[in-house]
Design an enzyme around this catalytic site. Structure first.
Site, mmCIF file in Angstrom:
data_model
loop_
_atom_site.group_PDB
_atom_site.id
_atom_site.type_symbol
_atom_site.label_atom_id
_atom_site.label_comp_id
_atom_site.label_asym_id
_atom_site.label_seq_id
_atom_site.Cartn_x
_atom_site.Cartn_y
_atom_site.Cartn_z
ATOM 1 N N TYR A 1 0.820 -1.222 0.000
ATOM 2 C CA TYR A 1 0.000 0.000 0.000
ATOM 3 C C TYR A 1 0.855 1.274 0.000
ATOM 4 C CZ TYR A 1 -3.330 3.412 2.028
ATOM 5 O OH TYR A 1 -4.097 4.511 2.306
ATOM 6 N N ASP B 1 9.930 -7.766 -3.241
ATOM 7 C CA ASP B 1 8.646 -8.048 -2.582
ATOM 8 C C ASP B 1 8.365 -9.539 -2.703
ATOM 9 O OD1 ASP B 1 5.789 -8.009 -1.876
ATOM 10 O OD2 ASP B 1 5.909 -5.855 -2.190
ATOM 11 N N SER C 1 6.061 3.667 12.844
ATOM 12 C CA SER C 1 4.656 3.915 13.155
ATOM 13 C C SER C 1 4.514 4.693 14.456
ATOM 14 C CB SER C 1 3.956 2.560 13.294
ATOM 15 O OG SER C 1 2.685 2.714 13.875
ATOM 16 N N ALA C 2 3.454 5.468 14.538
ATOM 17 C CA ALA C 2 3.140 6.196 15.774
ATOM 18 C C ALA C 2 2.827 5.251 16.923
ATOM 19 C CB ALA C 2 1.949 7.124 15.536
ATOM 20 N N TYR D 1 3.034 -6.588 16.520
ATOM 21 C CA TYR D 1 3.323 -5.802 15.310
ATOM 22 C C TYR D 1 3.993 -4.495 15.710
ATOM 23 C CZ TYR D 1 2.415 -1.902 12.259
ATOM 24 O OH TYR D 1 2.575 -0.742 11.558
ATOM 25 N N LYS E 1 8.167 -2.655 15.317
ATOM 26 C CA LYS E 1 8.579 -1.314 14.865
ATOM 27 C C LYS E 1 9.503 -0.672 15.906
ATOM 28 C CE LYS E 1 6.280 -1.308 11.011
ATOM 29 N NZ LYS E 1 7.022 -1.449 9.761
ATOM 30 N N TYR F 1 4.653 6.904 10.883
ATOM 31 C CA TYR F 1 3.363 7.255 10.282
ATOM 32 C C TYR F 1 2.276 7.290 11.342
ATOM 33 C CZ TYR F 1 5.890 4.816 6.474
ATOM 34 O OH TYR F 1 6.820 4.353 5.590
ATOM 35 N N PHE F 2 1.372 8.231 11.193
ATOM 36 C CA PHE F 2 0.170 8.215 12.019
ATOM 37 C C PHE F 2 -0.850 7.283 11.328
ATOM 38 C CE2 PHE F 2 0.889 10.628 15.881
ATOM 39 C CZ PHE F 2 2.246 10.822 15.695
ATOM 40 N N VAL G 1 -18.411 0.437 15.534
ATOM 41 C CA VAL G 1 -17.612 1.540 16.102
ATOM 42 C C VAL G 1 -17.216 1.113 17.517
ATOM 43 C CG1 VAL G 1 -17.672 3.947 16.854
ATOM 44 C CG2 VAL G 1 -18.746 3.277 14.685
ATOM 45 N N ARG H 1 -7.781 10.243 15.921
ATOM 46 C CA ARG H 1 -6.556 9.860 15.222
ATOM 47 C C ARG H 1 -6.165 10.945 14.227
ATOM 48 N NH1 ARG H 1 -6.821 6.873 18.675
ATOM 49 N NH2 ARG H 1 -6.752 4.599 18.751
ATOM 50 N N GLY I 1 -6.626 -2.319 23.399
ATOM 51 C CA GLY I 1 -5.399 -1.708 22.899
ATOM 52 C C GLY I 1 -5.581 -0.341 22.268
HETATM 53 C C1 WQD Z 1 -8.780 3.871 13.996
HETATM 54 C C2 WQD Z 1 -9.966 4.121 14.909
HETATM 55 C C3 WQD Z 1 -10.669 2.175 16.157
HETATM 56 C C4 WQD Z 1 -12.014 -0.209 12.799
HETATM 57 C C5 WQD Z 1 -3.491 0.964 13.470
HETATM 58 C C6 WQD Z 1 -2.148 0.489 13.947
HETATM 59 C C7 WQD Z 1 -1.087 1.485 13.606
HETATM 60 C C8 WQD Z 1 -1.085 1.799 12.133
HETATM 61 C C9 WQD Z 1 -2.428 2.150 11.633
HETATM 62 C C10 WQD Z 1 -0.639 -0.017 10.506
HETATM 63 C C11 WQD Z 1 -9.806 3.432 16.267
HETATM 64 C C12 WQD Z 1 -11.741 2.630 15.199
HETATM 65 C C13 WQD Z 1 -11.510 0.828 13.539
HETATM 66 C C14 WQD Z 1 -13.395 -0.554 12.946
HETATM 67 C C15 WQD Z 1 -13.623 1.216 14.552
HETATM 68 N N1 WQD Z 1 -0.469 0.707 11.470
HETATM 69 N N2 WQD Z 1 -12.303 1.523 14.407
HETATM 70 N N3 WQD Z 1 -14.142 0.186 13.808
HETATM 71 O O1 WQD Z 1 -5.739 1.415 15.593
HETATM 72 O O2 WQD Z 1 -5.291 3.882 15.173
HETATM 73 O O3 WQD Z 1 -3.811 2.186 14.147
HETATM 74 O O4 WQD Z 1 -3.408 1.225 12.068
HETATM 75 O O5 WQD Z 1 -0.236 -0.680 9.738
HETATM 76 O O6 WQD Z 1 0.136 0.981 14.003
HETATM 77 O O7 WQD Z 1 -2.198 0.275 15.335
HETATM 78 O O8 WQD Z 1 -6.099 2.463 13.279
HETATM 79 O O9 WQD Z 1 -7.821 2.297 11.508
HETATM 80 O O10 WQD Z 1 -7.515 0.366 13.129
HETATM 81 O O11 WQD Z 1 -8.516 2.495 13.961
HETATM 82 O O12 WQD Z 1 -14.364 1.819 15.333
HETATM 83 O O13 WQD Z 1 -13.903 -1.497 12.321
HETATM 84 O O14 WQD Z 1 -11.135 3.511 14.298
HETATM 85 O O15 WQD Z 1 -11.229 1.765 17.370
HETATM 86 O O16 WQD Z 1 -10.354 4.282 17.218
HETATM 87 P P1 WQD Z 1 -5.291 2.483 14.675
HETATM 88 P P2 WQD Z 1 -7.489 1.839 12.888
#
Ligand code: WQD
Length: 343
Positions: A13, A33, A127-128, A152, A156, A180-181, A220, A234, A300
């Site tokens: 990606y 890859d 990653s953040a 995971y 990092k 990355y955020f 959610v 986020r 988490g």
């Molecule tokens: C965002 C928000 C969920 C799915 C993760 C990794 C990080 C980075 C990005 C990746 C949260 C909420 C999500 C759903 C929901 N790495 N949510 N329903 O957890 O901030 O970060 O992805 O390769 O290292 O930890 O991202 O998109 O999973 O979640 O309500 O079906 O959306 O609870 O608040 P996250 P996310």
């Protein structure tokens, strides 16, 4: 002269979007890859977008000998950008060894092969998540790192520690770690985007798959967090903005503009959006209603995470300029194109 850059995980990606930006900036790209979470078709799509097909080598970086052979035949490369890694948070908690084996062996083999072949510049896809639960917002690079919740995430953090040790022991090696955020969005052409295998873990692909009818409804995860609407906040960032930062980091390494041999930068927009903000923006951008339900919190998840972008702005001259609407529009465009193609 076209400098050669090795991109591990270049069919993935963030990797594929970065390859496009590198080609646009006249770099010659070699993709390594194993296609474990990506497709070779991405190469044709990169060619459609840029007019150039990157060199592709199907290789498992866990194999030290083969990795060294490949680096030997590309020892004229100026830098390595290392994206190759598994990234499913939930899976990593259930199968930590799979994550430590893949993410750390491939990192170690990449580093030792490149150093043995005299390639001394390295960009790491971090990653953040290394900040754990931050006690200060916005998060600056000086925020202390904490042990991440998932294996995971810990790959990092450990990787950054390995890089730190390596740099302290090696006077010629330099690295930049990009934290990355929350990357979302897709290329404006709709030809390249995120393709999660199986049920998506992340919010944006779950939303677009729900809207397109693949999933029944979005769960959610909790609305009792200490935030404005109770849902977690986020810092979502457009993957193309992210990709552009890698090109700047490559230039910084090649032209020896670093202030220290190991630099770390946050890549975010500095803006925090809640889960409900994202849902409502999606609804207004697509002029539709999304089926969703508030359920229990997910283990988490931290309440709030957004970046201070000052350092990247000051040192790299980089800021993210795409809005949440643009991120969502491009994700939706990608999902629809994907759906039309397969249905
Ligand atoms: C965002 C928000 C969920 C799915 C993760 C990794 C990080 C980075 C990005 C990746 C949260 C909420 C999500 C759903 C929901 N790495 N949510 N329903 O957890 O901030 O970060 O992805 O390769 O290292 O930890 O991202 O998109 O999973 O979640 O309500 O079906 O959306 O609870 O608040 P996250 P996310």
């Amino acid at each position: 002269m076209n400098d050669k850059i090795i991109v591990t995980g270049g069919c993935g990606y963030i990797g594929s979007h970065t390859v496009i930006e590198l080609i646009k900036n006249n770099y010659k790209v070699i993709i390594l890859d194993d296609l474990s979470n990506s497709s070779e078709e991405t190469l044709d799509r990169i060619e459609k977008i840029t007019g150039k097909k990157p060199t592709f080598i199907n290789i498992d970086l866990k194999d030290a000998d083969i990795t060294n052979e490949v680096f030997k035949s590309h020892k004229d490369a100026k830098a390595v950008i290392h994206f190759a890694a598994y990234k499913a948070v939930g899976e990593s908690i259930n199968n930590p060894l799979k994550y430590y084996q893949n993410n750390l062996y491939s990192l170690l083999n990449t580093l030792s092969s490149q150093i043995e072949n005299g390639i001394n510049n390295f960009i790491f896809s971090s990653s953040a998540t290394v900040y754990g639960t931050p006690n200060k917002l916005p998060i600056t690079e000086r925020n202390e790192t904490q042990r991440p919740f998932s294996s995971y995430g810990n790959t990092k953090k450990v990787a950054e520690e390995i890089l730190d040790d390596l740099i302290n022991s090696n006077a010629t090696f330099s690295a930049i770690s990009l934290r990355y955020f929350n990357p979302i969005g897709a290329h404006e052409s709709g030809l390249i985007g995120e393709l999660p295998s199986g049920t998506p873990n992340n919010l944006m692909p779950y939303i677009t798959q729900t809207a397109v009818g693949i999933r029944e409804k979005l769960m959610v995860y909790g609305n009792d967090y200490p935030t404005k609407d109770g849902t977690p906040i986020r810092d979502y960032i457009h993957v193309v903005d992210l990709a552009k930062a890698h090109v700047i980091a490559v230039k910084r390494l090649i032209h020896k503009k670093q202030e220290t041999a190991f630099e770390t930068f946050n890549l975010g927009t500095g803006n925090g959006f809640s889960v409900l903000d994202v849902i409502h923006t999606f609804e207004s951008v697509t002029n539709s209603k999304l089926n969703y339900e508030i359920v229990e919190r997910r283990a988490g998840d931290v309440p709030e995470l957004y970046a201070s972008t000052d350092l990247a702005k000051e040192k790299l001259g980089w800021t993210a300029d795409k809005s949440l609407e643009e991120m969502i529009r491009s994700s939706w465009n990608w999902e629809q194109k994907l759906r039309n193609k397969t249905s």
